[in-house]
Design a protein around this motif. Structure first.
Motif, mmCIF file in Angstrom:
data_model
loop_
_atom_site.group_PDB
_atom_site.id
_atom_site.type_symbol
_atom_site.label_atom_id
_atom_site.label_comp_id
_atom_site.label_asym_id
_atom_site.label_seq_id
_atom_site.Cartn_x
_atom_site.Cartn_y
_atom_site.Cartn_z
ATOM 1 N N ARG A 9 0.810 -1.218 -0.064
ATOM 2 C CA ARG A 9 -0.139 0.184 0.131
ATOM 3 C C ARG A 9 0.943 1.266 0.021
ATOM 4 O O ARG A 9 0.354 2.272 -0.622
ATOM 5 C CB ARG A 9 -1.095 0.098 1.209
ATOM 6 C CG ARG A 9 -2.018 -1.041 1.230
ATOM 7 C CD ARG A 9 -2.912 -0.940 -0.040
ATOM 8 N NE ARG A 9 -3.581 0.476 -0.100
ATOM 9 C CZ ARG A 9 -4.609 0.905 0.558
ATOM 10 N NH1 ARG A 9 -5.095 0.250 1.319
ATOM 11 N NH2 ARG A 9 -5.058 2.365 0.619
ATOM 12 N N TYR A 35 -2.527 2.989 -13.796
ATOM 13 C CA TYR A 35 -2.737 4.466 -14.029
ATOM 14 C C TYR A 35 -1.573 5.027 -12.970
ATOM 15 O O TYR A 35 -1.359 4.495 -11.706
ATOM 16 C CB TYR A 35 -4.104 4.807 -13.318
ATOM 17 C CG TYR A 35 -5.163 4.507 -14.352
ATOM 18 C CD1 TYR A 35 -5.718 3.330 -14.385
ATOM 19 C CD2 TYR A 35 -5.669 5.349 -15.183
ATOM 20 C CE1 TYR A 35 -6.765 3.054 -15.301
ATOM 21 C CE2 TYR A 35 -6.534 5.210 -16.044
ATOM 22 C CZ TYR A 35 -7.040 4.103 -16.235
ATOM 23 O OH TYR A 35 -8.361 3.801 -16.983
ATOM 24 N N GLN A 37 -1.364 8.417 -10.573
ATOM 25 C CA GLN A 37 -2.540 9.709 -10.101
ATOM 26 C C GLN A 37 -1.391 10.299 -9.164
ATOM 27 O O GLN A 37 -1.027 10.297 -8.155
ATOM 28 C CB GLN A 37 -3.634 8.930 -9.245
ATOM 29 C CG GLN A 37 -4.409 10.329 -8.698
ATOM 30 C CD GLN A 37 -5.546 9.935 -7.796
ATOM 31 O OE1 GLN A 37 -5.677 8.933 -7.218
ATOM 32 N NE2 GLN A 37 -6.735 10.528 -8.080
ATOM 33 N N LEU A 88 0.422 8.356 -6.631
ATOM 34 C CA LEU A 88 -0.226 6.948 -6.283
ATOM 35 C C LEU A 88 -0.620 6.267 -7.556
ATOM 36 O O LEU A 88 -0.822 6.841 -8.704
ATOM 37 C CB LEU A 88 -1.681 7.180 -5.907
ATOM 38 C CG LEU A 88 -2.697 6.228 -5.271
ATOM 39 C CD1 LEU A 88 -2.253 5.539 -4.007
ATOM 40 C CD2 LEU A 88 -3.893 6.806 -5.079
ATOM 41 N N LEU A 90 -2.334 3.369 -9.165
ATOM 42 C CA LEU A 90 -3.627 2.486 -9.347
ATOM 43 C C LEU A 90 -3.709 1.275 -10.344
ATOM 44 O O LEU A 90 -3.545 1.727 -11.455
ATOM 45 C CB LEU A 90 -4.668 3.520 -9.564
ATOM 46 C CG LEU A 90 -5.011 4.406 -8.422
ATOM 47 C CD1 LEU A 90 -5.985 5.576 -8.782
ATOM 48 C CD2 LEU A 90 -5.640 3.874 -7.100
ATOM 49 N N PHE A 103 -11.213 -0.439 -9.905
ATOM 50 C CA PHE A 103 -9.990 -0.003 -9.408
ATOM 51 C C PHE A 103 -9.511 -0.537 -7.808
ATOM 52 O O PHE A 103 -10.486 -0.991 -7.059
ATOM 53 C CB PHE A 103 -9.814 1.615 -9.173
ATOM 54 C CG PHE A 103 -9.721 2.009 -10.472
ATOM 55 C CD1 PHE A 103 -11.020 2.342 -11.381
ATOM 56 C CD2 PHE A 103 -8.746 2.771 -10.716
ATOM 57 C CE1 PHE A 103 -10.840 3.096 -12.473
ATOM 58 C CE2 PHE A 103 -8.395 3.497 -12.010
ATOM 59 C CZ PHE A 103 -9.661 3.523 -12.862
ATOM 60 N N GLY A 104 -8.256 -0.972 -7.736
ATOM 61 C CA GLY A 104 -7.676 -1.261 -6.386
ATOM 62 C C GLY A 104 -7.626 0.164 -5.608
ATOM 63 O O GLY A 104 -7.873 1.057 -6.011
ATOM 64 N N ASP A 105 -7.034 -0.149 -4.334
ATOM 65 C CA ASP A 105 -6.908 1.064 -3.494
ATOM 66 C C ASP A 105 -5.458 1.768 -3.696
ATOM 67 O O ASP A 105 -4.952 2.833 -3.229
ATOM 68 C CB ASP A 105 -6.786 0.462 -2.078
ATOM 69 C CG ASP A 105 -8.345 0.319 -1.709
ATOM 70 O OD1 ASP A 105 -8.572 -0.699 -0.603
ATOM 71 O OD2 ASP A 105 -9.214 0.743 -2.428
#
Lengths: 112, 115
Positions: A9, A35, A37, A88, A90, A103-105
């Motif tokens: 994470r 992705y 972010q 981040l 994703l 999407f995942g976290d």
């Protein structure tokens, strides 16, 4: 629980390190996506895989290397990253390429 | 080329008030449009999608959006805000053609809900 699990994470790494981000989807989907972010910027599509074949590489620097060993797993291998790569990351999946993406976290990546 | 523009990077409403988040699109072909929500420390969750069927689309959590071709808009609304609606909302358009299901996202609108 979204059905798309990303690990780790959080990741802090130096510019000379090599690390990998992992994404696993439990939805039986055939397409997977990475992705990026960044703060104050729109989500940027990096890579798209369909049935384990890469169908899009969106002008991503070679220091990011994706791998899709099967339709359930997607990796993003990182090496010699730059501070501007902190973001981040994703992962998403969809049943087929024309279906909505789940999407995942995300993995929060910080480059020192 | 297709694109979306979200007006207002921050919107604040009182609990129980109307929520209106604006999205305008640019597309030379009939667009497929989406709204996603991102809660803190989480990924994006699909709220609703427009795929050229009914112009008024209902989504999860009481949200809906209306496709207005004349205004090139796809604004997201909810009649009564709840504290749990505080999140960031993204409008997206699917790139036409090709086989990659590429989504172009807006820059997001952060919704704050005041008690």
């Amino acid at each position: 629980e979204t059905g798309v699990t990303q690990t780790p994470r959080h990741l802090v790494m130096g510019m000379t390190n090599k690390k990998s981000l992992k994404c696993e989807q439990h939805l039986g989907h055939n397409a997977m996506y990475w992705y990026k972010q960044s703060a104050k910027k729109p989500l940027e599509l990096m890579f798209v895989y369909s049935l384990e074949e890469r169908v899009e590489n969106n002008s991503v620097p070679s220091r990011f290397s994706p791998e899709c060993p099967n339709s359930s797993h997607l990796f993003l291998h990182l090496h010699t990253l730059q501070p501007e790569d902190s973001a981040l990351y994703l992962c998403a999946s969809s049943q087929e390429l024309n279906q909505p993406q789940h999407f995942g976290d995300g993995t929060r990546l910080s480059i020192l | 080329a297709q694109s979306v523009t979200q007006l207002g990077s921050h919107v604040s409403v009182s609990e129980g008030a109307l929520v209106l988040l604006r999205c305008n699109y640019s597309s030379s072909v009939p667009p497929y449009l989406f709204w996603y929500v991102q809660y803190p420390n989480q990924g994006l969750q699909l709220l609703l999608k427009y795929t050229s069927a009914a112009t008024l689309v209902k989504g999860i959590n009481g949200f809906e959006a209306e496709f207005k071709k004349s205004e090139t808009s796809f604004h997201l609304t909810k009649p009564s805000a709840h504290m749990s609606d505080a999140a960031e909302y993204f409008c997206a358009v699917r790139v036409y053609g090709g086989a990659t299901n590429k989504l172009i996202f807006g820059t997001g609108t952060l919704l704050a809900v005041q008690p």
